[in-house]
Design a protein around this motif. Structure first.
Motif, mmCIF file in Angstrom:
data_model
loop_
_atom_site.group_PDB
_atom_site.id
_atom_site.type_symbol
_atom_site.label_atom_id
_atom_site.label_comp_id
_atom_site.label_asym_id
_atom_site.label_seq_id
_atom_site.Cartn_x
_atom_site.Cartn_y
_atom_site.Cartn_z
ATOM 1 N N GLY A 287 68.971 -41.166 -69.527
ATOM 2 C CA GLY A 287 69.966 -40.259 -68.967
ATOM 3 C C GLY A 287 69.629 -39.764 -67.575
ATOM 4 O O GLY A 287 68.883 -40.392 -66.834
ATOM 5 N N SER A 288 70.168 -38.611 -67.267
ATOM 6 C CA SER A 288 70.093 -38.029 -65.922
ATOM 7 C C SER A 288 68.676 -37.618 -65.539
ATOM 8 O O SER A 288 67.774 -37.541 -66.380
ATOM 9 C CB SER A 288 70.993 -36.799 -65.846
ATOM 10 O OG SER A 288 70.441 -35.739 -66.618
ATOM 11 N N ARG A 289 68.497 -37.318 -64.270
ATOM 12 C CA ARG A 289 67.204 -36.858 -63.763
ATOM 13 C C ARG A 289 66.751 -35.591 -64.486
ATOM 14 O O ARG A 289 65.596 -35.464 -64.889
ATOM 15 C CB ARG A 289 67.306 -36.618 -62.250
ATOM 16 C CG ARG A 289 65.996 -36.189 -61.612
ATOM 17 C CD ARG A 289 66.077 -36.089 -60.114
ATOM 18 N NE ARG A 289 66.539 -34.863 -59.506
ATOM 19 C CZ ARG A 289 66.122 -33.629 -59.742
ATOM 20 N NH1 ARG A 289 65.245 -33.393 -60.668
ATOM 21 N NH2 ARG A 289 66.575 -32.601 -59.063
ATOM 22 N N LYS A 290 67.657 -34.636 -64.654
ATOM 23 C CA LYS A 290 67.299 -33.390 -65.350
ATOM 24 C C LYS A 290 66.927 -33.667 -66.809
ATOM 25 O O LYS A 290 65.995 -33.079 -67.346
ATOM 26 C CB LYS A 290 68.450 -32.378 -65.263
ATOM 27 C CG LYS A 290 68.578 -31.728 -63.891
ATOM 28 C CD LYS A 290 69.540 -30.565 -63.948
ATOM 29 C CE LYS A 290 69.808 -29.951 -62.599
ATOM 30 N NZ LYS A 290 68.675 -29.393 -61.926
ATOM 31 N N GLN A 291 67.633 -34.576 -67.433
ATOM 32 C CA GLN A 291 67.334 -34.924 -68.824
ATOM 33 C C GLN A 291 65.948 -35.554 -68.919
ATOM 34 O O GLN A 291 65.174 -35.233 -69.820
ATOM 35 C CB GLN A 291 68.404 -35.899 -69.329
ATOM 36 C CG GLN A 291 68.428 -36.097 -70.810
ATOM 37 C CD GLN A 291 69.695 -36.790 -71.246
ATOM 38 O OE1 GLN A 291 70.787 -36.336 -70.938
ATOM 39 N NE2 GLN A 291 69.552 -37.894 -71.952
ATOM 40 N N ARG A 292 65.615 -36.429 -67.976
ATOM 41 C CA ARG A 292 64.285 -37.057 -67.968
ATOM 42 C C ARG A 292 63.202 -36.027 -67.682
ATOM 43 O O ARG A 292 62.099 -36.106 -68.235
ATOM 44 C CB ARG A 292 64.246 -38.201 -66.953
ATOM 45 C CG ARG A 292 65.084 -39.400 -67.387
ATOM 46 C CD ARG A 292 64.883 -40.624 -66.499
ATOM 47 N NE ARG A 292 64.899 -40.354 -65.079
ATOM 48 C CZ ARG A 292 65.982 -40.339 -64.304
ATOM 49 N NH1 ARG A 292 67.171 -40.586 -64.826
ATOM 50 N NH2 ARG A 292 65.890 -40.100 -63.018
ATOM 51 N N LEU A 293 63.489 -35.025 -66.837
ATOM 52 C CA LEU A 293 62.518 -33.968 -66.565
ATOM 53 C C LEU A 293 62.245 -33.161 -67.835
ATOM 54 O O LEU A 293 61.087 -32.876 -68.164
ATOM 55 C CB LEU A 293 63.003 -33.050 -65.444
ATOM 56 C CG LEU A 293 62.136 -31.818 -65.169
ATOM 57 C CD1 LEU A 293 60.715 -32.210 -64.786
ATOM 58 C CD2 LEU A 293 62.753 -30.962 -64.082
ATOM 59 N N ALA B 267 72.247 -28.504 -73.984
ATOM 60 C CA ALA B 267 73.018 -29.749 -73.913
ATOM 61 C C ALA B 267 72.109 -30.932 -73.575
ATOM 62 O O ALA B 267 72.262 -32.023 -74.142
ATOM 63 C CB ALA B 267 74.136 -29.621 -72.883
ATOM 64 N N LEU B 268 71.165 -30.732 -72.659
ATOM 65 C CA LEU B 268 70.233 -31.807 -72.301
ATOM 66 C C LEU B 268 69.382 -32.201 -73.502
ATOM 67 O O LEU B 268 69.173 -33.392 -73.759
ATOM 68 C CB LEU B 268 69.348 -31.367 -71.128
ATOM 69 C CG LEU B 268 70.057 -31.190 -69.788
ATOM 70 C CD1 LEU B 268 69.149 -30.475 -68.789
ATOM 71 C CD2 LEU B 268 70.528 -32.522 -69.234
ATOM 72 N N VAL B 269 68.898 -31.223 -74.245
ATOM 73 C CA VAL B 269 68.104 -31.508 -75.442
ATOM 74 C C VAL B 269 68.966 -32.235 -76.477
ATOM 75 O O VAL B 269 68.505 -33.185 -77.124
ATOM 76 C CB VAL B 269 67.484 -30.221 -76.022
ATOM 77 C CG1 VAL B 269 66.897 -30.461 -77.401
ATOM 78 C CG2 VAL B 269 66.424 -29.678 -75.076
ATOM 79 N N SER B 270 70.206 -31.838 -76.615
ATOM 80 C CA SER B 270 71.108 -32.506 -77.547
ATOM 81 C C SER B 270 71.290 -33.978 -77.166
ATOM 82 O O SER B 270 71.283 -34.866 -78.039
ATOM 83 C CB SER B 270 72.463 -31.793 -77.549
ATOM 84 O OG SER B 270 73.365 -32.450 -78.407
ATOM 85 N N ARG B 271 71.406 -34.246 -75.880
ATOM 86 C CA ARG B 271 71.542 -35.635 -75.418
ATOM 87 C C ARG B 271 70.261 -36.427 -75.668
ATOM 88 O O ARG B 271 70.316 -37.604 -76.037
ATOM 89 C CB ARG B 271 71.918 -35.661 -73.940
ATOM 90 C CG ARG B 271 73.333 -35.184 -73.704
ATOM 91 C CD ARG B 271 73.722 -35.304 -72.243
ATOM 92 N NE ARG B 271 74.819 -34.394 -71.992
ATOM 93 C CZ ARG B 271 74.888 -33.522 -71.006
ATOM 94 N NH1 ARG B 271 73.899 -33.454 -70.112
ATOM 95 N NH2 ARG B 271 75.921 -32.739 -70.864
ATOM 96 N N ILE B 272 69.111 -35.789 -75.460
ATOM 97 C CA ILE B 272 67.834 -36.466 -75.749
ATOM 98 C C ILE B 272 67.764 -36.806 -77.234
ATOM 99 O O ILE B 272 67.352 -37.906 -77.612
ATOM 100 C CB ILE B 272 66.638 -35.595 -75.312
ATOM 101 C CG1 ILE B 272 66.601 -35.471 -73.788
ATOM 102 C CG2 ILE B 272 65.317 -36.178 -75.846
ATOM 103 C CD1 ILE B 272 65.635 -34.414 -73.269
ATOM 104 N N ARG B 273 68.172 -35.875 -78.084
ATOM 105 C CA ARG B 273 68.185 -36.139 -79.524
ATOM 106 C C ARG B 273 69.075 -37.333 -79.859
ATOM 107 O O ARG B 273 68.732 -38.163 -80.706
ATOM 108 C CB ARG B 273 68.656 -34.906 -80.286
ATOM 109 C CG ARG B 273 67.625 -33.815 -80.361
ATOM 110 C CD ARG B 273 68.149 -32.611 -81.108
ATOM 111 N NE ARG B 273 67.078 -31.678 -81.380
ATOM 112 C CZ ARG B 273 67.198 -30.367 -81.313
ATOM 113 N NH1 ARG B 273 68.358 -29.820 -81.007
ATOM 114 N NH2 ARG B 273 66.168 -29.590 -81.564
ATOM 115 N N ALA B 274 70.232 -37.424 -79.209
ATOM 116 C CA ALA B 274 71.144 -38.548 -79.448
ATOM 117 C C ALA B 274 70.502 -39.864 -79.019
ATOM 118 O O ALA B 274 70.620 -40.879 -79.726
ATOM 119 C CB ALA B 274 72.460 -38.326 -78.707
#
Length: 88
Positions: free
Chosen positions: A21-27, A64-71
């Protein structure tokens, strides 16, 4: 699932690259990986993502970022990312 955090944050599952995903998600993922086994508070993640002036929506964005990481983890057969108190 295998993770790499030196250099670019990357992951593979069964040898195939995983879109993190996004840069923030990877961070967020990198911080969680570096503190594996210890809870990381939402406030710490907010401070790392927006060091100067976090928006009012920052805590919700972190969730939301954590939710996307979980997905991503579910789709790739990765580890479970648990909520522990006010952190992950």
């Amino acid at each position: 699932m295998e993770f790499r955090v030196l250099g670019a944050v990357e992951a593979t599952a069964d040898g195939a690259p995983v879109d993190l995903g996004s840069r923030k998600q990877r961070l967020v993922l990198a911080v969680l990986l570096l503190d594996a086994g210890r809870p990381v508070s939402r406030d710490r993640l907010v401070d790392l993502l927006w060091p100067a002036d976090p928006p009012a929506s920052a805590r919700g964005t972190v969730q939301a970022l954590v939710s996307r990481i979980r997905a991503v983890f579910r789709a790739a057969g990765g580890p479970e990312l648990v909520t522990e108190g006010p952190g992950y």
